[in-house]
Design an enzyme around this catalytic site. Structure first.
Site, PDB file in Angstrom:
ATOM      1  N   HIS A 112      12.932  39.587  83.246  1.00 46.07           N
ATOM      2  CA  HIS A 112      12.378  38.648  82.264  1.00 46.07           C
ATOM      3  C   HIS A 112      13.276  37.415  82.257  1.00 46.07           C
ATOM      4  O   HIS A 112      14.196  37.298  81.452  1.00 46.07           O
ATOM      5  CB  HIS A 112      12.337  39.299  80.876  1.00 46.07           C
ATOM      6  CG  HIS A 112      11.632  38.476  79.846  1.00 46.07           C
ATOM      7  ND1 HIS A 112      11.001  39.046  78.760  1.00 46.07           N
ATOM      8  CD2 HIS A 112      11.450  37.144  79.712  1.00 46.07           C
ATOM      9  CE1 HIS A 112      10.461  38.090  78.007  1.00 46.07           C
ATOM     10  NE2 HIS A 112      10.740  36.923  78.578  1.00 46.07           N
ATOM     11  N   GLU A 137       8.229  39.315  83.722  1.00 42.51           N
ATOM     12  CA  GLU A 137       7.767  39.072  82.363  1.00 42.51           C
ATOM     13  C   GLU A 137       8.158  37.668  81.928  1.00 42.51           C
ATOM     14  O   GLU A 137       9.181  37.140  82.360  1.00 42.51           O
ATOM     15  CB  GLU A 137       8.413  40.060  81.382  1.00 42.51           C
ATOM     16  CG  GLU A 137       8.091  41.503  81.610  1.00 42.51           C
ATOM     17  CD  GLU A 137       8.755  42.398  80.577  1.00 42.51           C
ATOM     18  OE1 GLU A 137       9.650  41.907  79.853  1.00 42.51           O
ATOM     19  OE2 GLU A 137       8.389  43.565  80.482  1.00 42.51           O
ATOM     20  N   HIS A 160       9.365  48.457  75.365  1.00 46.69           N
ATOM     21  CA  HIS A 160      10.233  47.965  74.300  1.00 46.69           C
ATOM     22  C   HIS A 160      10.737  49.122  73.433  1.00 46.69           C
ATOM     23  O   HIS A 160       9.984  49.756  72.717  1.00 46.69           O
ATOM     24  CB  HIS A 160       9.566  46.913  73.408  1.00 46.69           C
ATOM     25  CG  HIS A 160      10.578  45.996  72.760  1.00 46.69           C
ATOM     26  ND1 HIS A 160      11.078  44.871  73.388  1.00 46.69           N
ATOM     27  CD2 HIS A 160      11.206  46.072  71.578  1.00 46.69           C
ATOM     28  CE1 HIS A 160      11.962  44.276  72.601  1.00 46.69           C
ATOM     29  NE2 HIS A 160      12.055  44.989  71.500  1.00 46.69           N
TER      30      HIS A 160
END
Length: 245
Positions: free
Chosen positions: A46, A73, A198
């Site tokens: 990310h 991401e 997450h």
């Protein structure tokens, strides 16, 4: 028999450790190679605008060595879309993070931002890349995700993880967990595949997989890297994979 869910290892935290000393230890490229050698089904990164962990250069250098599945991401700025369409990962996961946020903390309002997401997804699809949209456990947002053109949704599991940690033997917030199950059910009904990510960890992952067995992939970074400090990276990856099989 439940299908096996793929494990994508998010290596952002490894990059954060490297950046704290300004050198190349640990070596991100070697870590990605090792994660795959140890059984990971994919590598997730990310990259953020401030490059506080994964850097843009890392993304380019990782592409040739990720032979499983590369998942990038990020919030779809013009710069992010340009990066993704040039690097061509197997999957791009769109998150609604503003630039300065510490970590992803909510999913898309796919109704409000449907037109925006549709334009972004069309551009990423044109490069031959699968698109997943980060989504809260909100069943009413699923249809709009499909209309925007997403291939998958990634269920934002932060609230689930908090509910699980607050309970003794699994989540007691059944209303919340039922929302996850209903969101997953609706996604499958309209032809969307399921990811999740997450705050999933060794304690809460099995319960989630048991009740939403259709998961295609989970992306786990922070908890997995923390566990690796105690159990070692190879052993930790195998521990997570056993919970997903």
């Amino acid at each position: 028999m439940n299908p096996t869910t793929k494990l994508s290892v998010n290596i952002n935290k490894v990059a954060l450790i490297r950046n704290s000393r300004g050198e190349n230890l640990p070596d991100i490229i070697q870590v990605a190679k090792d994660c795959q050698r140890f059984g990971a089904d994919g590598i997730t990164v990310h990259p953020r605008p401030d490059e506080r962990h994964i850097r843009i250069r890392d993304v380019y250098e990782l592409r040739p060595v990720v032979h499983t599945e590369f998942n990038i991401e990020g919030y779809p700025t013009t710069a992010f879309i340009d990066l993704v369409t040039e690097v061509k990962p197997e999957q791009c996961t769109l998150v609604p993070d503003p630039p300065g946020v510490l970590t992803s903390n909510t999913g898309w309002d796919t109704v409000k931002y449907q037109s925006f997401l549709r334009e972004v997804i069309q551009e990423i699809h044109a490069a031959g890349i699968r698109v997943s949209i980060f989504l809260n456990p909100e069943p009413d947002k699923v249809e709009a995700a499909r209309k925007a053109g997403a291939d998958r949704i990634e269920l934002f599991t932060g609230p689930y993880a908090k509910a699980y940690a607050a309970a003794a033997n699994g989540p007691q917030n059944f209303e919340l967990f039922n929302a996850y199950k209903e969101t997953a059910r609706r996604a499958l009904q309209v032809g969307l595949e399921l990811n999740a990510g997450h705050d999933l960890n060794l304690q809460n992952l099995k319960f989630f997989k048991l009740h939403i067995p259709e998961l295609k992939e989970v992306s786990i970074g922070h908890a997995l890297i923390c566990d690796a400090l105690y159990y070692g990276l190879e052993n930790t990856i195998q521990m997570y994979k056993r919970l997903l099989s």
